[in-house]
Design an enzyme around this catalytic site. Structure first.
Site, short mmCIF file in Angstrom:
data_model
loop_
_atom_site.label_atom_id
_atom_site.label_comp_id
_atom_site.label_asym_id
_atom_site.label_seq_id
_atom_site.Cartn_x
_atom_site.Cartn_y
_atom_site.Cartn_z
N THR A 291 -4.63 69.48 66.14
CA THR A 291 -4.51 68.23 66.88
C THR A 291 -3.15 67.59 66.64
O THR A 291 -2.51 67.07 67.57
CB THR A 291 -5.62 67.25 66.46
OG1 THR A 291 -6.88 67.87 66.68
CG2 THR A 291 -5.55 65.96 67.24
N GLN A 321 -9.20 68.42 71.85
CA GLN A 321 -8.11 67.57 71.36
C GLN A 321 -6.78 67.94 72.02
O GLN A 321 -6.34 69.10 71.95
CB GLN A 321 -7.97 67.69 69.85
CG GLN A 321 -9.18 67.20 69.07
CD GLN A 321 -10.19 68.30 68.78
OE1 GLN A 321 -10.18 69.36 69.42
NE2 GLN A 321 -11.07 68.06 67.82
N GLN A 343 -9.33 63.83 75.73
CA GLN A 343 -9.71 63.62 74.33
C GLN A 343 -8.47 63.45 73.46
O GLN A 343 -7.52 64.23 73.55
CB GLN A 343 -10.55 64.79 73.82
CG GLN A 343 -11.04 64.61 72.39
CD GLN A 343 -12.05 65.67 71.96
OE1 GLN A 343 -12.61 66.37 72.79
NE2 GLN A 343 -12.29 65.78 70.66
N ASP A 344 -8.48 62.39 72.60
CA ASP A 344 -7.39 62.16 71.64
C ASP A 344 -6.05 61.89 72.33
O ASP A 344 -5.01 62.42 71.91
CB ASP A 344 -7.27 63.33 70.67
CG ASP A 344 -8.45 63.45 69.74
OD1 ASP A 344 -9.39 62.66 69.86
OD2 ASP A 344 -8.45 64.36 68.90
N ASP A 365 -12.68 59.51 71.84
CA ASP A 365 -11.81 59.12 70.72
C ASP A 365 -10.36 59.02 71.17
O ASP A 365 -9.44 59.45 70.46
CB ASP A 365 -11.93 60.14 69.57
CG ASP A 365 -13.36 60.36 69.12
OD1 ASP A 365 -14.19 59.47 69.31
OD2 ASP A 365 -13.64 61.45 68.57
N ARG A 442 -16.25 54.79 67.19
CA ARG A 442 -17.12 55.41 66.19
C ARG A 442 -16.28 55.71 64.95
O ARG A 442 -15.06 55.90 65.05
CB ARG A 442 -17.80 56.67 66.73
CG ARG A 442 -16.85 57.76 67.20
CD ARG A 442 -17.62 58.99 67.64
NE ARG A 442 -16.73 60.07 68.08
CZ ARG A 442 -17.10 61.35 68.12
NH1 ARG A 442 -18.32 61.70 67.76
NH2 ARG A 442 -16.25 62.27 68.53
N TRP A 444 -14.46 57.59 62.45
CA TRP A 444 -13.93 58.91 62.12
C TRP A 444 -13.88 59.11 60.61
O TRP A 444 -14.14 60.19 60.11
CB TRP A 444 -12.53 59.04 62.74
CG TRP A 444 -11.86 60.35 62.56
CD1 TRP A 444 -12.45 61.58 62.42
CD2 TRP A 444 -10.45 60.59 62.53
NE1 TRP A 444 -11.49 62.57 62.30
CE2 TRP A 444 -10.26 61.98 62.37
CE3 TRP A 444 -9.34 59.76 62.64
CZ2 TRP A 444 -8.99 62.56 62.30
CZ3 TRP A 444 -8.07 60.34 62.58
CH2 TRP A 444 -7.91 61.71 62.41
#
Length: 529
Positions: A291, A321, A343-344, A365, A442, A444
């Protein structure tokens, strides 16, 4: 004990232990792990004298960590040297070889300045983050004794650095009298830092318009450079006064851009969001890619600024990611910038960051990291995730803050932002509203911290507001808060019990001045522009 680990531990702990002294051991009351702290402090090398001051104790700990960072880098290099046939282990070792020097630089800066300054705590917290991230990278390739030994050494190193960071937190809270020190607390424990009497001071700052251009990038020719990376490479290093402005004209720049540590005070200025676009498509689904590596644009030079452009990752909704922008730049300002991905999308990795009037789009996220970041007047845009399944539905989480230690002065603060969905998202959502679940965040990591202050939340936000990560992980230690949320998604009475409605007397904690010391480094701009 494995031979390599024995060597590492001998490097970390002196065999000639100082006699245990209740005078300097009182400092360990600040640690979350008092027994191991006392053991490390009793065996400090060189030994501490019995009446060492609070500052001397903290500096002794950081000096030991700096010494052990040299050993940790050697261990990472040794892993790299024997891992040519293993791309994942090679990547993990290379990540460590990039991250550990960052830890050294930040811990050196924390040790060299005023320990009472907020800078010392933010830099030491970042140093701990980089040590943790190296350990975490190796965790996924822990298939040899060599890697296992290196992880054990990194764990001890991080514990020591964490002791020093906790002591810094106590020094800031209680002063130099170590008899008053205690383990770090957060809002979840009822401790609001700074105290309630600190005022809420806002700023209209950002990246000033009309900055003089130093060099220009364009696609059609006639400019100094045709790629952004070439302009970065040619920029002067270690600028301490003024800024170096790179004008990036309209166009799509398909490249991976890296702004290294020594390239300080660089400014990217585009022709507008969606007109000047820097784009890449790296994702963690690729062999040997983590990532951390996937970022289209990654910045580590302090004082970075950008305005009027788009950072994009086009790996797609199925690629997991895939980062558009990663920042490890302390005192960075992103103004009127679009971050586009799934994502990310935005990796606000470390240190102090400010986002003004930005658009941040993603799915899962999509704002994550362990920085102290403030987002003012931003549009947070949920986009469709995977191919829509009318039976199972889909889940989107806006944030995943990654604080691992309660003494790290980090967290995400969203002020006057709007949570909305793209047109494509709304088209899907309206077909089956109950099946599309959107959450503010949320946890991590164990001490995740995220707050929304005066934000407008659309109807698709689930009434409970926040989502667990896995079971009850971090639910007793995180801090998730809201203050005066508005819109159809604002439903204070239905929120999960482990979130908080922030009392008005404490909202000043999340001002630019108090949270990221922004009054001293965010440039003032014309509010009418």
């Amino acid at each position: 004990m494995a031979p390599l680990l024995s060597i590492f531990l001998l490097a970390a702990v002196s065999c000639s232990a100082a006699a245990a002294s209740p005078d300097f051991l009182q400092a360990c009351k600040a640690s979350r792990f008092q027994d191991s702290c006392e053991n490390r402090l009793s065996n400090s090398n060189p030994p501490l004298y019995p009446n060492a001051s609070a500052s001397e104790i903290i500096l002794s700990i950081f000096t030991a960590s700096l010494r052990d960072l040299v050993t940790a880098r050697s261990a990472a290099q040794s892993i790299l040297d024997v891992s040519a046939g293993n791309p994942n282990r090679t990547t993990a070792a290379r990540n460590c070889l990039e991250l550990l020097p960052f830890s050294t630089r930040r811990l050196t800066a924390a040790s060299s300045g005023d320990l009472i300054s907020p800078d010392a705590r933010i830099w030491a917290g970042a140093a701990l983050l980089y040590q943790y991230d190296c350990w975490s990278a190796l965790k996924y390739v822990n298939d040899t004794a060599q890697v296992s030994d290196a992880m054990a050494f990194l764990d001890e190193l991080a514990n020591r650095t964490g002791d020093g960071l906790s002591m810094l937190a106590s020094l800031h809270r209680y002063g130099p009298d170590t008899s008053l020190w205690a383990p770090p607390q957060t809002e979840r424990d009822g401790y609001w830092d700074p105290p309630a009497e600190m005022p809420l001071i806002d700023s209209s700052g950002g990246v000033p318009a009309g900055l003089p251009t130093n060099t220009t990038v364009c696609k059609e020719g006639g400019c100094e450079f045709s790629t952004v990376q070439a302009a970065v490479d040619a920029a002067p290093a270690n600028i301490t006064a003024g800024r170096f402005v790179i004008r990036i004209k309209a166009g799509v720049y398909e490249e991976i851009v890296r702004v290294p540590f020594e390239k300080t005070n660089l400014v990217f200025v585009g022709d507008g969001m969606g007109r000047t676009v820097i784009t890449g498509n790296l994702s963690a689904d690729e062999v040997g890619v983590t990532t951390y590596i996937t970022a289209t644009v990654a910045v580590t030079g302090d004082g970075f600024m950008a305005r009027d452009l788009t950072f994009r990752n086009t790996a797609g909704p199925d690629a997991h990611q895939a980062v558009a922008f990663r920042s490890d730049s302390d005192l960075s300002v992103l103004d009127t910038v679009e971050f586009a991905g799934h994502q990310d999308t935005l990796y606000a990795h470390s240190l102090r960051q400010y986002y003004k009037s930005c658009i941040i789009a993603g799915t899962v996220d999509f704002i994550f990291g362990n920085s102290a970041a403030v987002f003012d007047d931003c549009l947070i845009l949920v986009v469709p995730h995977l191919i829509w399944d009318h039976k199972k539905g889909d889940t989107a989480t806006v944030t995943a803050h990654g604080r691992t230690d309660p003494a790290q002065p980090t967290g995400f603060v969203f002020r006057n932002c709007k949570l909305n969905g793209s047109d494509e998202f709304w088209d899907i959502y309206k077909k089956a509203p109950a099946l599309h679940r959107v959450y503010l965040g949320r946890p991590w990591k164990q001490y995740s911290r995220t707050v929304f202050v005066g934000c407008y939340l659309e109807e698709f936000l689930r009434p409970e507001g926040w989502s667990p990560w896995s079971g009850d992980f971090a639910l007793a230690t995180l801090f998730y808060g809201e203050f005066e949320s508005a819109g159809p998604g604002a439903n204070a009475t239905a929120r999960v019990p482990w979130s908080t409605q922030i009392p008005p007397e404490h909202i000043g904690v999340y001002s630019l001045e108090n949270f990221i010391q922004g009054n001293s480094w965010i440039p003032a701009v014309d509010c009418s522009r």
